[in-house]
Design an enzyme around this catalytic site. Structure first.
Site, mmCIF file in Angstrom:
data_model
loop_
_atom_site.group_PDB
_atom_site.id
_atom_site.type_symbol
_atom_site.label_atom_id
_atom_site.label_comp_id
_atom_site.label_asym_id
_atom_site.label_seq_id
_atom_site.Cartn_x
_atom_site.Cartn_y
_atom_site.Cartn_z
ATOM 1 N N ASP A 81 0.817 -1.209 0.000
ATOM 2 C CA ASP A 81 0.000 0.000 0.000
ATOM 3 C C ASP A 81 0.848 1.255 0.000
ATOM 4 O OD1 ASP A 81 0.665 0.171 2.709
ATOM 5 O OD2 ASP A 81 -1.067 -1.068 3.239
ATOM 6 N N LYS A 107 -4.416 3.601 -0.958
ATOM 7 C CA LYS A 107 -5.220 4.725 -1.419
ATOM 8 C C LYS A 107 -4.410 5.619 -2.347
ATOM 9 C CE LYS A 107 -7.722 5.905 2.197
ATOM 10 N NZ LYS A 107 -8.109 6.684 3.366
ATOM 11 N N MET A 144 -0.957 9.117 12.540
ATOM 12 C CA MET A 144 -2.090 9.656 11.774
ATOM 13 C C MET A 144 -2.675 10.900 12.441
ATOM 14 S SD MET A 144 -3.954 6.070 10.795
ATOM 15 C CE MET A 144 -3.595 5.173 12.277
HETATM 16 N N1 SAH Z 1 1.832 0.203 10.867
HETATM 17 C C1 SAH Z 1 2.503 1.473 10.743
HETATM 18 C C2 SAH Z 1 1.612 2.646 11.045
HETATM 19 C C3 SAH Z 1 0.467 2.823 10.110
HETATM 20 S S1 SAH Z 1 -0.493 4.223 10.514
HETATM 21 C C4 SAH Z 1 3.735 1.495 11.642
HETATM 22 O O1 SAH Z 1 3.912 0.606 12.481
HETATM 23 O O2 SAH Z 1 4.532 2.413 11.499
HETATM 24 C C5 SAH Z 1 0.170 5.439 9.433
HETATM 25 C C6 SAH Z 1 0.842 6.526 10.188
HETATM 26 O O3 SAH Z 1 2.138 6.137 10.589
HETATM 27 C C7 SAH Z 1 1.069 7.796 9.393
HETATM 28 O O4 SAH Z 1 -0.100 8.581 9.365
HETATM 29 C C8 SAH Z 1 2.169 8.457 10.154
HETATM 30 O O5 SAH Z 1 1.690 9.089 11.295
HETATM 31 C C9 SAH Z 1 2.986 7.284 10.611
HETATM 32 N N2 SAH Z 1 4.118 7.012 9.681
HETATM 33 C C10 SAH Z 1 4.346 5.916 8.980
HETATM 34 N N3 SAH Z 1 5.507 6.009 8.306
HETATM 35 C C11 SAH Z 1 6.035 7.198 8.613
HETATM 36 C C12 SAH Z 1 7.218 7.883 8.253
HETATM 37 N N4 SAH Z 1 8.123 7.355 7.432
HETATM 38 N N5 SAH Z 1 7.435 9.115 8.771
HETATM 39 C C13 SAH Z 1 6.546 9.665 9.612
HETATM 40 N N6 SAH Z 1 5.410 9.073 9.988
HETATM 41 C C14 SAH Z 1 5.161 7.840 9.507
#
Ligand code: SAH
Length: 463
Positions: free
Chosen positions: A250, A272, A385
């Site tokens: 995704d 998305k 998020m």
């Molecule tokens: N499963 C993922 C999180 C998914 S929710 C994990 O464990 O990281 C998605 C959110 O993760 C985004 O809205 C953001 O807040 C954060 N996120 C994911 N990758 C990121 C990145 N490289 N830099 C900053 N925030 C990140």
């Protein structure tokens, strides 16, 4: 080829090590791993060898080297710090046709000892013929990372079934094809994932009359791809990415990471895009089931860790009820990745003893959070998020009692070459974020630990 690689059976045979220092100790360790009876001759021993001698795990003779010591030995290793003594040992051993190794002196050796990747009973020996031990070590490190640590368990399992498989497939070609399938299929994966019992049962089933389809069912790997930097993938994630037949990924998974998947794997985007809806969760689950039932090895690649705000649990529920083999590979979650790459420790003895991960997702325009637990002192709050609701989050936290000047960090595209970090205070940061037009994915970190960014920041993004 200057040397012939061979694997020598030395169980219980007398092997002589001359020298009692740490280099000798290393050689003693290798000989003991091969169950040799080790005799050490040296005027004194280092701590490691003394411990072994005290426990009678080696035989120790406290003296200088003497020619008689070579009597009845299978091989000899000279590891003294005296070049003349080492040379003397080498000459005497050669006169007797006794295999001799002189540490760090290939010229005086009749055999050399390789670097070893040990997955007992699987052994990989690496040698540069004495040209560059450092190169051999580097090569070893690469192989160590490529070969799953449970390869030995796989070999042991195969050994258990060797006779039975030979009986079922007397023809060598059939047998080879059978083993190749096993080694590249779900049973091998079960071993790597530590599911020994299931692997044993499944292998047994493949040989029974009725169940011939164990290799016809595919499997699903739910893999955490980490926050963006491909170097942060786990060994297992990379290995599965390179063997899966089809990959579902995704929006959050960096293109460089998708590129590391097997070249000819089918790639399905399920995230998305602008003006385009993501596949609903049920459809993704159905797709995983459908593909696995076609016998495919399906990789579901998710940003960060699949079990942290990743809906990983929902995606595999259906698999479980359909009895499709699956495994979950953790990834570095965005909170850890962003915090490390921004130089913000999430806990610190002086500033924060707890750390909470929350989602700042807005539901009907407001945030449904347990505010009471969030405003505790000495706590770091990490918000996934949270960008859309940043203003609301900050003002609500202030309203509930957190200081207006509490430090807060926004980390955009953390761990990637486009990482941007904005630091501010609860009362002012939402304004700053508008100025800089910050976009997702962005991580929010709130707490005193944010102050440490100033001194601990180390990562230098390219842009
Ligand atoms: N499963 C993922 C999180 C998914 S929710 C994990 O464990 O990281 C998605 C959110 O993760 C985004 O809205 C953001 O807040 C954060 N996120 C994911 N990758 C990121 C990145 N490289 N830099 C900053 N925030 C990140």
């Amino acid at each position: 080829m200057k040397y012939l690689p061979i694997f020598l059976e030395i169980t219980k045979t007398p092997c002589l090590v001359v020298g009692g220092g740490t280099v000798a100790a290393r050689k003693v360790g290798q000989l003991r791993r091969a169950n040799a009876k080790v005799i050490v001759v040296a005027p004194e021993l280092c701590r490691e060898l003394s411990v072994l001698a005290d426990k009678h795990l080696i035989q120790y003779k406290c003296s200088d080297f003497n020619e008689d010591e070579l009597q009845d030995k299978t091989l000899v290793i000279a590891a003294t710090d005296d070049a003349t003594v080492n040379k003397y040992i080498s000459e005497l051993a050669n006169q007797r046709n006794l295999p001799v190794n002189v540490v760090d002196n290939p010229e005086l050796c009749s055999f050399i000892m390789p670097s070893i990747v040990d997955r007992d009973p699987v052994q990989i020996a690496i040698s540069t013929g004495g040209a560059s031990p450092v190169l051999a070590r580097l090569l070893r490190a690469r192989l160590e990372s490529l070969i799953p640590s449970s390869y030995g368990n796989l070999a042991k399992l195969m050994q258990k079934f060797r006779t039975a498989v030979k009986a079922k497939y007397p023809d060598m070609q059939h047998r080879r094809r059978y083993w190749e399938k096993i080694l590249q299929g779900p049973i091998a994966e079960m071993i790597y994932a530590g599911q020994q019992e299931s692997a044993l049962n499944a292998l047994g089933k493949t040989l029974s009359e009725e169940a011939d389809d164990i290799n016809k069912t595919g499997e699903v790997y739910l893999v955490g791809a980490g926050p963006g930097d491909p170097d942060l993938l786990t060994f297992r994630a990379l290995r599965l990415m390179q063997q899966a037949d089809v990959v579902l990924y995704d929006r959050l998974v960096a293109p460089e990471i998708v590129d590391l998947c097997r070249k000819d794997a089918e790639r399905i985007y399920v995230g998305k895009k602008r003006n385009q809806h993501a596949l609903p969760q049920e459809e993704i689950s159905q797709l995983l089931v459908g593909l696995a039932k076609q016998g495919k090895r399906v990789l579901r690649l998710k940003g960060g860790d699949p079990f942290i705000f990743g809906r990983g649990g929902e995606e595999i529920e259906l698999l479980s009820s359909e009895n499709i083999p699956f495994q979950v590979i953790p990834g570095i979650t965005a909170a850890s990745g962003c915090a490390s790459y921004a130089g913000i420790p999430l806990t610190h003895r002086d500033y924060a003893h707890t750390c909470v991960f929350i989602t700042g997702h807005l539901k009907d325009g407001s945030m449904d959070l347990n505010w009471e637990t969030l405003i505790q002192p000495r706590q770091t709050i990490v918000v996934y998020m949270g960008l859309m609701g940043l203003e609301e989050l900050c003002s609500e936290l202030i309203l509930r009692g957190l200081s207006k000047t509490m430090p807060i960090a926004l980390i955009q595209r953390g761990t990637t070459s486009q990482q941007k970090v904005h630091i501010g205070e609860l009362a002012t940061l939402p304004g700053i974020s508008k100025l800089h037009d910050i976009k997702p994915p962005t991580m929010i970190i709130i707490g005193e630990v944010v102050k440490l960014h100033e001194t601990l920041s180390w990562f230098e993004p390219i842009e």
